[in-house]
Write a protein that holds these residues in place. Structure first.
Motif, short mmCIF file in Angstrom:
data_model
loop_
_atom_site.label_atom_id
_atom_site.label_comp_id
_atom_site.label_asym_id
_atom_site.label_seq_id
_atom_site.Cartn_x
_atom_site.Cartn_y
_atom_site.Cartn_z
N GLY A 200 0.81 -1.21 0.00
CA GLY A 200 0.00 0.00 0.00
C GLY A 200 0.84 1.26 0.00
N PHE A 201 0.24 2.37 0.43
CA PHE A 201 0.86 3.69 0.34
C PHE A 201 2.20 3.74 1.06
N TRP A 202 2.21 3.46 2.37
CA TRP A 202 3.48 3.56 3.11
C TRP A 202 4.40 2.39 2.81
N GLU A 203 3.84 1.25 2.52
CA GLU A 203 4.68 0.09 2.20
C GLU A 203 5.50 0.34 0.93
N GLU A 204 4.96 1.10 0.01
CA GLU A 204 5.71 1.45 -1.21
C GLU A 204 6.69 2.58 -0.98
N ARG A 205 6.66 3.16 0.20
CA ARG A 205 7.52 4.32 0.50
C ARG A 205 8.50 4.02 1.64
N GLY A 206 8.86 2.75 1.75
CA GLY A 206 9.94 2.38 2.65
C GLY A 206 9.54 1.74 3.95
N TYR A 207 8.22 1.65 4.20
CA TYR A 207 7.79 1.04 5.45
C TYR A 207 7.65 -0.48 5.30
N HIS A 208 7.72 -1.17 6.43
CA HIS A 208 7.72 -2.63 6.42
C HIS A 208 6.41 -3.16 5.84
N ASN A 209 6.46 -4.29 5.18
CA ASN A 209 5.26 -4.83 4.56
C ASN A 209 4.28 -5.40 5.59
N GLU A 210 4.78 -5.83 6.75
CA GLU A 210 3.90 -6.40 7.77
C GLU A 210 3.68 -5.44 8.93
N GLY A 211 4.74 -5.02 9.62
CA GLY A 211 4.58 -4.01 10.66
C GLY A 211 4.28 -4.56 12.04
N ASP A 212 5.01 -5.57 12.48
CA ASP A 212 4.85 -6.14 13.82
C ASP A 212 5.60 -5.25 14.83
N PRO A 213 4.89 -4.60 15.78
CA PRO A 213 5.57 -3.70 16.70
C PRO A 213 6.58 -4.41 17.60
N TRP A 214 6.32 -5.66 17.99
CA TRP A 214 7.21 -6.35 18.92
C TRP A 214 8.49 -6.83 18.24
N GLN A 215 8.46 -6.91 16.92
CA GLN A 215 9.66 -7.19 16.15
C GLN A 215 10.26 -5.89 15.59
N GLU A 216 9.67 -4.78 15.96
CA GLU A 216 10.07 -3.44 15.50
C GLU A 216 10.19 -3.37 13.98
N GLN A 217 9.17 -3.87 13.32
CA GLN A 217 9.14 -3.85 11.85
C GLN A 217 8.60 -2.51 11.35
#
Length: 220
Positions: A200-217
């Motif tokens: 999506g929007f942020w995933e295409e702009r350098g953010y993690h594809n999943e975003g698990d906070p406890w793995q600091e993704q």
């Protein structure tokens, strides 16, 4: 996927600064934690307020014109009006918010429609593996179907006993408590079931594809 220029009133400086954060790994501590043991993920700080974060667009859709489309790889696609949302079984949950910008807020009381109930109605096809949320401000974000099907995921109409305000994504927003909050799309207007993952929007702009906070993704 829309590029930055297609987002109407989007704040380009904000988008560029967040892309720079991703390139620089801003806020990363390199730590991990166990959600069964640690309530606050690594690099997060606790707040009592609910900060407002958006792309500079806060769409106000009259409820008589509001629609939610649920389509893609499902057996029973649907278009819900606001009355259809209110007619669904009411679901309540209490969960924490973890924002990728490093703040967390505990014990948010949500009310709305559970994702599992929605799934039981539209019946994803066997080849469906991912979900893409589309918002009225043209924002998108992607999650795995298995993540959307978790027991604490919902389409929220209320927060702490009050209807969710426009600035926080009302009248309806997604709540994905186990992931950084950018996955909990505001102003959702379409839930699309797909076979192949689609960032999506942020995933295409350098953010993690999943975003698990406890793995600091935070970033990909």
């Amino acid at each position: 996927m829309a590029d930055d220029g297609d987002l109407g009133s989007v704040r380009p400086k904000l988008v560029e600064s967040k892309k720079r954060w991703a390139r620089e790994g801003r806020l990363l501590t390199g730590g991990t934690s166990d959600p069964e043991r640690d309530r606050l993920p690594p690099g997060q700080r606790l707040v009592e307020t609910w900060p407002v974060l958006d792309l500079g667009v806060q769409p106000e859709i009259p409820l008589d014109k509001w629609r939610l489309t649920i389509d893609g790889l499902v057996e029973a696609p649907a278009v819900w009006r606001w009355a259809d949302i209110l007619a669904q079984p009411e679901f309540e949950d209490v969960s924490d918010i973890h924002c990728v910008t490093s703040w967390s807020r505990y014990d948010n009381r949500w009310r709305g429609v559970s994702a599992r109930h929605l799934l039981s109605l539209v019946r994803p096809k066997p080849e469906a593996r991912h979900v893409v949320f589309h918002s009225y401000d043209t924002y998108t974000t992607n999650v795995a179907l298995d993540a959307f099907a978790e027991e604490d995921v919902l389409l929220a109409t209320h927060h702490d006993g009050e209807p969710i305000s426009v600035e926080h994504g009302g009248p309806l927003r997604v709540i994905m408590p186990r992931w950084y909050f950018w996955k909990s799309a505001k102003w959702v207007k379409r839930i699309e079931f797909v076979a192949a993952d689609r960032p999506g929007f942020w995933e295409e702009r350098g953010y993690h594809n999943e975003g698990d906070p406890w793995q600091e993704q935070r970033y990909g």
